[in-house]
Design an enzyme around this catalytic site. Structure first.
Site, PDB file in Angstrom:
ATOM      1  N   LYS A 283       0.827  -1.114   0.045  1.00 49.08           N
ATOM      2  CA  LYS A 283       0.121   0.117   0.059  1.00 49.08           C
ATOM      3  C   LYS A 283       0.844   1.105  -0.043  1.00 49.08           C
ATOM      4  O   LYS A 283       1.748   1.279   0.684  1.00 49.08           O
ATOM      5  CB  LYS A 283      -0.866  -0.034   1.170  1.00 49.08           C
ATOM      6  CG  LYS A 283      -2.061   0.687   1.156  1.00 49.08           C
ATOM      7  CD  LYS A 283      -3.104   0.314   2.037  1.00 49.08           C
ATOM      8  CE  LYS A 283      -4.461   1.077   2.021  1.00 49.08           C
ATOM      9  NZ  LYS A 283      -5.642   0.661   2.826  1.00 49.08           N
ATOM     10  N   GLU A 360     -19.814  -4.877   9.843  1.00 45.05           N
ATOM     11  CA  GLU A 360     -20.650  -4.275  10.398  1.00 45.05           C
ATOM     12  C   GLU A 360     -21.808  -5.043  11.248  1.00 45.05           C
ATOM     13  O   GLU A 360     -22.306  -4.949  12.354  1.00 45.05           O
ATOM     14  CB  GLU A 360     -21.514  -2.939   9.760  1.00 45.05           C
ATOM     15  CG  GLU A 360     -20.187  -1.987   9.450  1.00 45.05           C
ATOM     16  CD  GLU A 360     -19.573  -2.253   8.204  1.00 45.05           C
ATOM     17  OE1 GLU A 360     -19.609  -3.249   7.769  1.00 45.05           O
ATOM     18  OE2 GLU A 360     -18.510  -1.426   8.161  1.00 45.05           O
ATOM     19  N   ARG A 388     -26.459  -1.605   6.383  1.00 46.63           N
ATOM     20  CA  ARG A 388     -26.329  -3.206   6.245  1.00 46.63           C
ATOM     21  C   ARG A 388     -26.444  -3.853   7.522  1.00 46.63           C
ATOM     22  O   ARG A 388     -26.577  -5.117   7.485  1.00 46.63           O
ATOM     23  CB  ARG A 388     -25.047  -3.699   5.446  1.00 46.63           C
ATOM     24  CG  ARG A 388     -23.726  -3.297   6.324  1.00 46.63           C
ATOM     25  CD  ARG A 388     -22.658  -4.155   5.482  1.00 46.63           C
ATOM     26  NE  ARG A 388     -22.624  -3.601   4.114  1.00 46.63           N
ATOM     27  CZ  ARG A 388     -21.579  -4.212   3.164  1.00 46.63           C
ATOM     28  NH1 ARG A 388     -20.538  -4.816   3.645  1.00 46.63           N
ATOM     29  NH2 ARG A 388     -21.752  -3.786   2.022  1.00 46.63           N
TER      30      ARG A 388
HETATM   31  C1  LIG Z   1     -19.072  -1.329   4.582  1.00 52.24           C
HETATM   32  C2  LIG Z   1     -17.973  -0.950   4.572  1.00 52.24           C
HETATM   33  N1  LIG Z   1     -17.537  -0.441   5.708  1.00 52.24           N
HETATM   34  C3  LIG Z   1     -16.452   0.420   5.988  1.00 52.24           C
HETATM   35  C4  LIG Z   1     -15.754   0.845   4.829  1.00 52.24           C
HETATM   36  C5  LIG Z   1     -14.750   1.935   4.960  1.00 52.24           C
HETATM   37  N2  LIG Z   1     -13.517   1.454   4.050  1.00 52.24           N
HETATM   38  C6  LIG Z   1     -13.307   1.838   2.932  1.00 52.24           C
HETATM   39  S1  LIG Z   1     -11.967   1.353   2.240  1.00 52.24           S
HETATM   40  C7  LIG Z   1     -11.618   0.470   3.744  1.00 52.24           C
HETATM   41  C8  LIG Z   1     -10.344  -0.547   3.915  1.00 52.24           C
HETATM   42  C9  LIG Z   1     -10.310  -1.441   2.690  1.00 52.24           C
HETATM   43  O1  LIG Z   1      -9.222  -2.326   2.814  1.00 52.24           O
HETATM   44  P1  LIG Z   1      -9.070  -3.111   1.644  1.00 52.24           P
HETATM   45  O2  LIG Z   1      -9.889  -3.975   1.096  1.00 52.24           O
HETATM   46  O3  LIG Z   1      -8.014  -4.090   2.081  1.00 52.24           O
HETATM   47  O4  LIG Z   1      -8.459  -2.451   0.526  1.00 52.24           O
HETATM   48  P2  LIG Z   1      -6.877  -1.299   0.394  1.00 52.24           P
HETATM   49  O5  LIG Z   1      -7.324  -0.218   0.849  1.00 52.24           O
HETATM   50  O6  LIG Z   1      -5.979  -1.867   1.454  1.00 52.24           O
HETATM   51  O7  LIG Z   1      -6.547  -1.615  -0.943  1.00 52.24           O
HETATM   52  C10 LIG Z   1     -12.644   0.538   4.609  1.00 52.24           C
HETATM   53  C11 LIG Z   1     -12.641   0.081   6.045  1.00 52.24           C
HETATM   54  C12 LIG Z   1     -16.680   0.636   3.526  1.00 52.24           C
HETATM   55  N3  LIG Z   1     -16.003   1.123   2.313  1.00 52.24           N
HETATM   56  N4  LIG Z   1     -17.503  -0.410   3.449  1.00 52.24           N
END
Ligand SMILES: Cc1ncc(C[n+]2csc(CCOP(=O)(O)OP(=O)(O)O)c2C)c(N)n1
Length: 645
Positions: A283, A360, A388
């Site tokens: 990342k 969630e 959700r």
């Molecule tokens: C249901 C939900 N909860 C929380 C989020 C907030 N959120 C956006 S990106 C993220 C982290 C995603 O991590 P990953 O899938 O590993 O992707 P990366 O950013 O590491 O590439 C979170 C918690 C969301 N988008 N949707």
């Protein structure tokens, strides 16, 4: 002219040599850094998928093949490669490119919902549709992060995909070890064990030398891959996980080696059934400020953490104080410890905070369990993501009358993240929940006050909702009306014309509305209800003393606080009209919070115009005939957005 400027679509990528691809990757990183540090947005995640996205677009044939980004926050590189490089400078600005895939922006974008862990379900359905319709030459590609893979929906999908042997479905697990923060849980530990194994480098070398020698087409080729994988499995045990689910697995692949990504993806493509390709990425790669950022690898710019002066920080400070006083209070976050303001609480009480991953639904029912066990959980969550977990809130918490407090950050208009991030639903769906109490603080002092009241409630759930951004100035009540705060009585010499009830910070907008209306001889009483559910019955008597009740809320108009006030008054046979000003029940676009509120007619000036028009319509002698007098003037002025003379 840069190479990126020559890319008008994925086809142009396919002509480039390996050396040119390396140059292109560098150009993309430069554009990402230059643009996102200026416009705001998701930086770390996109820097990590540059080579992977190039490889995906070289191997697959979008839009015939469909590419689905889970969450969609990591689709900037995809935007740059699908004809949107020239417009990229407008990212997240009103009228500019959105921060997520967008169906109106490009035929290459399919899913624009930014709620995590959905990609595999979309992909499952889409691949089945292709099979049933006989479109055997189309492949579905889903790209999902290790964070999004912690969501239950992803596993429900995997369970079904494993049984859909005919689905041409390639699932790319983009494993960088991070969600907002290091990904947690058993799955994360499995994946981490692969990454940190001292033999990982060996394995990569092994794949690098073996893959190019693999046969060129069809299942035999997969067989070779499979043997490669079996080889890996012998040395690195944890990845049996996917295989045990019955899914073909390829990996781990170095996600920054474009050539290796291509090799793996071509073979997955040719296999013709569901395959998982496990890609390891870093990342923030290529931007030291992101790579070395210990909080979240610059997941977002500006940081989503609870900066001083924000609503999230005020909540975080008060949680710390409550934590010291109440050892039974625990906190739950769904992978958003810093952004929700829980970091200080976690540092002080590490045993009393649970990061459950992007889960969630689990968070809420787990909170129910904690409450059954004698604790008072505070579930800190962005308003839009509570949607959700509605059933869990209703049946698992409320039905059991459990003391769980939901702290809903980013309630109301959020701004540049667009339609799927606006927190405009909770105020309505929580109104449906029997026994739920909803607090809407207007300022920092009320966040503390109402949070303390919420955690004192022992016989059912409570919500405390507040918006995104900086908290405004504090306003004290001039008197009380039942449990509500009266912030302003009608100006001297003016009668009680309008009872303006403003939920949360909208109560402060109400004060400005009252000033403007006073200039037009209209007397306004401004009330902050503090709790928007249950609606305070003291409103009944107060409404009877006024000519018009106006409710202002930062929530969808349907089924929210305004409707609840109207219902209460009808139930008591009060025939004073109620007008609700809230967000239109539509999917609202991106823009700044101020821009979106203005479009919804919710600035104090617009509210003043609309209320003036409504009062004028109800004035003795007023007529609805558009050709007559002041009513028409006020109505027209309201429509044109000019001040009433
Ligand atoms: C249901 C939900 N909860 C929380 C989020 C907030 N959120 C956006 S990106 C993220 C982290 C995603 O991590 P990953 O899938 O590993 O992707 P990366 O950013 O590491 O590439 C979170 C918690 C969301 N988008 N949707």
């Amino acid at each position: 002219m840069t190479l990126l400027e020559c890319i008008n679509g994925p086809e142009d990528l396919k002509e480039l040599s390996q050396d040119q691809l390396t140059i292109l990757a560098g150009e993309i990183r430069d554009v990402l850094i230059e643009t996102v540090t200026r416009t705001s947005g998701h930086l770390g995640p996109n820097l990590g998928v540059v080579e992977l996205t190039i490889a995906v677009h070289r191997v697959f044939d979008s839009p015939k093949d469909r590419i689905i980004f889970d969450t969609g926050h990591q689709a900037y590189v995809h935007k740059l490669l699908t004809g949107r490089a020239a417009a990229f400078g407008t990212l997240r600005q009103r009228g500019g490119l959105t921060g997520y895939p967008s169906r109106t922006e490009s035929e290459h974008d399919l899913v624009e919902n930014s709620h995590a862990s959905t990609s595999l379900s979309y992909a499952d359905g889409l691949a089945k549709a292709f099979t049933l319709r006989g479109e055997a030459d189309r492949t579905v590609v889903a790209i999902i992060g290790d964070g999004a893979l912690t969501g239950g929906m992803a596993w429900e999908a995997l369970n079904n995909i494993a049984a859909a042997k005919d689905s041409r479905l390639v699932m790319i697990v983009n494993d960088n070890g991070w969600s907002y923060q290091p990904t947690i849980g058993g799955l994360a530990e499995h994946l981490a064990a692969i990454r940190v194994s001292p033999r990982y480098e060996h394995v990569l070398d092994y794949i690098k030398t073996t893959l190019p020698r693999a046969p060129l087409v069809g299942p035999p080729l997969y067989g070779t891959l499979h043997r490669v994988k079996k080889g890996i499995k012998d040395v690195i045990q944890p990845q049996v996980m996917f295989e045990d689910l019955g899914l073909k697995y390829v990996g781990p692949i170095d996600g920054h080696d474009e050539r290796m990504c291509e090799h793996a993806l071509r073979r997955a493509h040719d296999f013709g059934g569901p395959v998982i390709v496990h890609v390891i990425t870093k990342k923030g790669l290529g931007y030291p400020a992101a790579e070395q950022n210990e909080i979240d690898c610059l997941h977002q710019v500006p940081a989503a953490g609870a900066a001083p002066g924000t609503w999230s920080r005020v909540f975080g400070d008060e949680m710390l104080a409550i934590g010291a006083r109440r050892p039974d209070v625990v906190a739950i976050t769904a992978a958003m410890l810093h952004p929700t303001g829980l970091a200080q609480f976690a540092a002080a009480y590490p045993d009393r905070v649970y990061d459950v991953g992007i889960a969630e639904q689990h968070a809420v029912t787990s909170a129910a369990g904690l409450a059954m066990g004698g604790l008072h959980p505070v579930v800190a969550i962005y308003s839009t993501f509570l949607n959700r977990a509605f059933d869990q809130t209703l049946m698992d918490v409320a039905l059991h009358q459990l003391p769980v407090t939901f702290v809903l950050d980013r309630a109301g208009v959020t701004g540049p993240d667009g339609a799927s991030h606006h927190g405009m639903w909770d105020g309505s769906i929580m109104q449906l929940v029997p026994g739920m109490k909803i607090a809407a603080p207007r300022d920092a002092k009320r966040v503390a006050e109402l949070l303390n009241e919420a955690v004192e409630v022992a016989d059912g759930p409570t919500v405390v909702r507040f918006p995104k951004g900086q908290v405004g100035g504090e306003v004290e009540a001039t008197s009380k009306l039942g449990g509500m705060d009266v912030l302003r009585a009608p100006a001297a010499g003016l009668g009680p014309d309008v009872l303006l009830v403003g939920a949360g910070p909208m109560a402060l907008s109400g004060l400005e509305v009252a000033d403007r209306l006073a200039d037009h001889g209209i007397g306004v009483t401004v009330v902050d209800p503090r709790w928007t559910k249950p609606v305070d019955e003291a409103l009944v008597g107060a409404a009877r003393q006024h000519r018009l009740v106006v409710v202002v809320e930062d929530n969808g108009r349907a089924g929210g606080f305004g409707d609840a006030v109207g219902r209460l008054l009808r139930d008591h046979d009060v025939d004073v009209p109620v007008k609700t000003f809230g967000l239109p029940q539509e999917f609202l676009c991106h823009g700044t919070r101020e821009e979106v509120l203005e479009e919804a007619g919710l600035t104090p000036q617009q509210l003043a115009l609309q209320v003036t028009a409504a009062v004028a319509r109800r004035s003795p002698g007023a007529t609805l005939d558009p050709d007559e007098g002041g009513v028409r003037d006020a109505d027209e002025a309201a429509q044109e957005g000019r001040p009433v003379e």
